[in-house]
Structures are given as structure tokens and as C-alpha cells.
Scaffold this active site. Structure first.
Site, PDB file in Angstrom:
ATOM      1  N   SER A   1       0.853  -1.195   0.000  1.00 11.55           N
ATOM      2  CA  SER A   1       0.000   0.000   0.000  1.00 11.55           C
ATOM      3  C   SER A   1       0.880   1.234   0.000  1.00 11.55           C
ATOM      4  CB  SER A   1      -0.880   0.012   1.259  1.00 11.55           C
ATOM      5  OG  SER A   1      -1.514   1.258   1.412  1.00 11.55           O
TER       6      SER A   1
ATOM      7  N   TYR B   1      -1.640  -0.589  10.619  1.00 13.92           N
ATOM      8  CA  TYR B   1      -1.749  -0.907   9.183  1.00 13.92           C
ATOM      9  C   TYR B   1      -0.511  -0.409   8.426  1.00 13.92           C
ATOM     10  CZ  TYR B   1      -3.683  -1.151   4.451  1.00 13.92           C
ATOM     11  OH  TYR B   1      -3.889  -1.432   3.117  1.00 13.92           O
TER      12      TYR B   1
ATOM     13  N   LYS C   1       2.371  -2.709   6.397  1.00 11.09           N
ATOM     14  CA  LYS C   1       2.667  -2.566   4.963  1.00 11.09           C
ATOM     15  C   LYS C   1       4.140  -2.194   4.726  1.00 11.09           C
ATOM     16  CE  LYS C   1      -1.290  -3.821   3.336  1.00 11.09           C
ATOM     17  NZ  LYS C   1      -1.427  -5.059   2.549  1.00 11.09           N
TER      18      LYS C   1
HETATM   19  P1  NDP Z   1     -11.253  -6.015   1.334  1.00 12.55           P
HETATM   20  O1  NDP Z   1     -11.409  -5.837   2.801  1.00 12.55           O
HETATM   21  O2  NDP Z   1     -12.286  -5.476   0.436  1.00 12.55           O
HETATM   22  O3  NDP Z   1     -11.045  -7.560   0.996  1.00 12.55           O
HETATM   23  C1  NDP Z   1     -10.081  -8.297   1.698  1.00 12.55           C
HETATM   24  C2  NDP Z   1     -10.240  -9.764   1.408  1.00 12.55           C
HETATM   25  O4  NDP Z   1      -9.230 -10.460   2.168  1.00 12.55           O
HETATM   26  C3  NDP Z   1     -11.595 -10.291   1.883  1.00 12.55           C
HETATM   27  O5  NDP Z   1     -12.067 -11.261   1.008  1.00 12.55           O
HETATM   28  C4  NDP Z   1     -11.250 -10.906   3.236  1.00 12.55           C
HETATM   29  O6  NDP Z   1     -12.127 -11.939   3.648  1.00 12.55           O
HETATM   30  C5  NDP Z   1      -9.867 -11.467   2.955  1.00 12.55           C
HETATM   31  N1  NDP Z   1      -9.178 -11.706   4.214  1.00 12.55           N
HETATM   32  C6  NDP Z   1      -8.954 -10.814   5.205  1.00 12.55           C
HETATM   33  N2  NDP Z   1      -8.408 -11.422   6.256  1.00 12.55           N
HETATM   34  C7  NDP Z   1      -8.286 -12.726   5.925  1.00 12.55           C
HETATM   35  C8  NDP Z   1      -7.810 -13.865   6.602  1.00 12.55           C
HETATM   36  N3  NDP Z   1      -7.386 -13.804   7.869  1.00 12.55           N
HETATM   37  N4  NDP Z   1      -7.815 -15.056   5.981  1.00 12.55           N
HETATM   38  C9  NDP Z   1      -8.282 -15.163   4.706  1.00 12.55           C
HETATM   39  N5  NDP Z   1      -8.763 -14.113   4.013  1.00 12.55           N
HETATM   40  C10 NDP Z   1      -8.766 -12.906   4.620  1.00 12.55           C
HETATM   41  O7  NDP Z   1      -9.809  -5.391   1.018  1.00 12.55           O
HETATM   42  P2  NDP Z   1      -9.267  -4.711  -0.340  1.00 12.55           P
HETATM   43  O8  NDP Z   1      -9.700  -5.479  -1.507  1.00 12.55           O
HETATM   44  O9  NDP Z   1      -9.527  -3.274  -0.263  1.00 12.55           O
HETATM   45  O10 NDP Z   1      -7.683  -4.870  -0.105  1.00 12.55           O
HETATM   46  C11 NDP Z   1      -6.927  -5.876  -0.760  1.00 12.55           C
HETATM   47  C12 NDP Z   1      -5.461  -5.575  -0.564  1.00 12.55           C
HETATM   48  O11 NDP Z   1      -5.160  -4.282  -1.083  1.00 12.55           O
HETATM   49  C13 NDP Z   1      -5.011  -5.544   0.897  1.00 12.55           C
HETATM   50  O12 NDP Z   1      -3.723  -6.084   0.998  1.00 12.55           O
HETATM   51  C14 NDP Z   1      -4.996  -4.081   1.222  1.00 12.55           C
HETATM   52  O13 NDP Z   1      -4.141  -3.786   2.298  1.00 12.55           O
HETATM   53  C15 NDP Z   1      -4.503  -3.506  -0.085  1.00 12.55           C
HETATM   54  N6  NDP Z   1      -4.813  -2.110  -0.294  1.00 12.55           N
HETATM   55  C16 NDP Z   1      -6.117  -1.687  -0.323  1.00 12.55           C
HETATM   56  C17 NDP Z   1      -6.389  -0.359  -0.521  1.00 12.55           C
HETATM   57  C18 NDP Z   1      -7.788   0.177  -0.539  1.00 12.55           C
HETATM   58  O14 NDP Z   1      -7.947   1.404  -0.516  1.00 12.55           O
HETATM   59  N7  NDP Z   1      -8.820  -0.665  -0.612  1.00 12.55           N
HETATM   60  C19 NDP Z   1      -5.315   0.630  -0.708  1.00 12.55           C
HETATM   61  C20 NDP Z   1      -4.006   0.067  -0.648  1.00 12.55           C
HETATM   62  C21 NDP Z   1      -3.773  -1.255  -0.467  1.00 12.55           C
HETATM   63  P3  NDP Z   1     -13.229 -11.631   4.803  1.00 12.55           P
HETATM   64  O15 NDP Z   1     -14.053 -10.496   4.302  1.00 12.55           O
HETATM   65  O16 NDP Z   1     -13.947 -12.901   4.901  1.00 12.55           O
HETATM   66  O17 NDP Z   1     -12.434 -11.269   6.020  1.00 12.55           O
END
Ligand code: NDP
Length: 245
Positions: free
Chosen positions: A136, A149, A153
């Protein structure tokens, strides 16, 4: 630009929602055989309905032992996207040990573990491969209420560099992408407040968050990194925007 992953096996963590889900679908669309790892079975069921060729694996990546068991028969993977993460936001003075441990387990330790499982197999096969860690812009930029967070990262960025250094000789490329805000569930958690959003948007050259996740992922550095980025040890390697190219 035409990207094809025909004949490749890909694995995406956190593929139930948001960026991970869109990445899994984009990889399948480009011909890869995709394994989607996530925590909520209902998300994986709907993903399977949307794309029947995707193989779901339901596991909580925060649990090392359960993850080891869940992925033990995963077989050879050519392309890995470590995308799963959680964002527990709170003021620095209110951070609890549990929130800290949970965030580091998912955002950092699971990246290490899943990469070890996949990279050992890549090394044994001698076939090389490509790993993309979804970091990120928060790894480099201090954000209010994001102490844990941001720290996870920053750890992912350094882990990526060391992985690249050690796995490069086995023809395994390792890169990170460092997106700015994407309006997923996680994005909405941090940036729905218009006042906070205004400050953040003023620092993004295009002046807006990435809105269309599907479009963003299809054109984004994750796929491009999987297909073409080479490991650079001596130069800045992060791709600092997740906005469409
Ligand atoms: P979301 O919260 O929309 O989705 C995250 C996904 O990861 C969900 O399906 C969630 O499942 C799964 N997940 C979380 N914890 C676990 C776990 N312990 N075991 C298995 N699965 C897990 O996140 P984003 O799509 O927004 O983010 C995706 C990536 O992008 C992350 O690494 C985030 O840090 C990074 N990012 C996002 C940004 C943003 O603005 N959205 C900006 C910069 C980076 P469940 O819902 O069941 O927990």
C-alpha cells in the site's frame, strides 16, 4: 495490451472480496487456472458461481497451522498474489496487543507463510514463477489512525525486497504493488468521511480514488507485475499507483 496466462496456475489470497476477487477473476479471464483463498465461504461460493473454473480454498490465514493444512496439497503454482489483509484502524494510543497481533498475522506473517509454501515448490520444480505482494502507499506515508496498518505494509515492502533477493536466483520474481485508495469494503472503512477523503485526494495526481475495481485490476500493476516486471535490487521498484494506466 493483451495479457495471457494460459497454462499457468495462479493463487490469490483474500479473493472473496474487493481487489483480490477482481484479481482472481481477471487472472481466470486471462486463461490462468486460479485457486482463490479466502476466509468467508459465502464469498467463495458466489465467486465460484461467477466463474466456475476457479478453485476455492476457505481458510483463516491468521492461523498458521490451519493454513499449513489447507494448502498442503496445493501443488505447483506459477503466479501468487498475496492480497489478503485487514485494516484495524484506531488512534495510536488505543492500539491493543490483539489488534496488533491480528494485523501482523494476516498482513505480514501469512505473506511469508503462503510464499514459503509456493516458492519451495517453484524452487523444487526449477520452473521459476512470479509473486506479487499487495502492499500500500500507506507503507511510505503516515496516515492518521493507521499506525498498525502502515507498519504492516512497511514490513511487507521490506519482506518483498528480501524475498526478491533470495528467490531471484531461482528465477522467482517478487514485486510489490503499492495502491492508493480503492473503494472496496476496506477503502470505505478508512475513507468514507468526505473531509478525510478530501485531504487524501488532494495528494493523488488524478484527484480521485480508484472507483471501478474490476477495471482497475484488469489494467493494474498486479497483472503487469506478474507477467513482466523484473527484479531490481538497486532501484526503486514499487509501482505507486493503482489507478488505471
Ligand atoms: P477487502 O477488505 O475489500 O477484501 C479483503 C479480502 O481479504 C476479503 O475477502 C477478506 O475476507 C480477505 N481476508 C482478510 N483477512 C483474511 C484472513 N485472515 N484469511 C483469509 N482471508 C482474509 O480489502 P481490499 O480489496 O480493499 O484490499 C486488498 C489488498 O489491497 C489488501 O492487501 C490491502 O491492504 C490492499 N490495499 C487496499 C487499498 C484500498 O484502498 N482498498 C489501498 C491500498 C492497499 P473476509 O471479508 O472474509 O475477512
Amino acid at each position: 495490451m493483451e495479457i495471457t496466462f494460459v497454462g499457468k496456475r495462479a493463487m490469490v489470497t483474500g479473493a472473496g472480496k474487493g481487489i483480490g476477487r477482481a484479481t482472481a477473476l481477471a487472472l481466470a479471464h486471462c486463461g490462468a487456472e486460479v485457486t482463490a483463498v479466502s476466509r468467508t465461504q459465502a464469498d467463495l461460493d458466489s465467486l465460484k458461481q461467477e466463474c466456475a473454473s476457479i478453485t476455492p480454498v476457505c481458510v483463516d490465514l491468521a492461523d498458521w497451522v490451519t493454513t499449513e493444512v489447507a494448502l498442503q496439497d496445493i501443488g505447483s503454482i506459477d503466479l501468487l498474489v498475496n492480497n489478503a489483509a485487514c485494516a484495524n484502524l484506531q488512534p495510536f494510543l488505543d492500539v491493543t496487543p490483539d489488534q496488533f497481533d491480528q494485523s501482523f498475522s494476516v498482513n505480514v506473517k501469512a505473506v511469508l507463510q503462503v510464499s514459503q509454501i509456493v516458492a519451495r515448490c517453484m524452487k523444487d520444480r526449477g520452473s521459476g514463477g512470479s509473486i506479487v505482494n499487495v502492499s500500500s502507499q500507506a507503507s511510505q506515508c503516515a496516515l492518521k489512525d493507521h499506525a498498525v496498518y502502515c507498519t504492516t505494509k512497511a514490513a511487507v515492502d521490506m519482506l518483498t525486497k528480501v524475498m526478491a533477493l533470495e528467490l531471484g536466483p531461482h528465477q522467482i520474481r517478487v514485486n510489490s504493488v503499492n495502491p492508493t485508495v480503492v473503494m472496496t469494503e476496506m477503502g470505505r472503512l478508512g475513507w468514507s468521511d468526505p473531509e478525510k477523503a478530501k485531504i487524501m485526494k488532494s495528494r493523488i495526481p488524478l484527484g480521485h480514488f480508484a472507483g471501478q475495481i474490476q477495471e482497475t485490476v484488469t489494467n493494474c500493476p498486479i497483472l503487469l507485475s506478474l507477467v513482466s516486471c523484473s527484479v531490481r535490487f538497486d532501484k526503486k521498484y514499487e509501482i505507486n499507483s493503482f489507478l488505471p494506466l
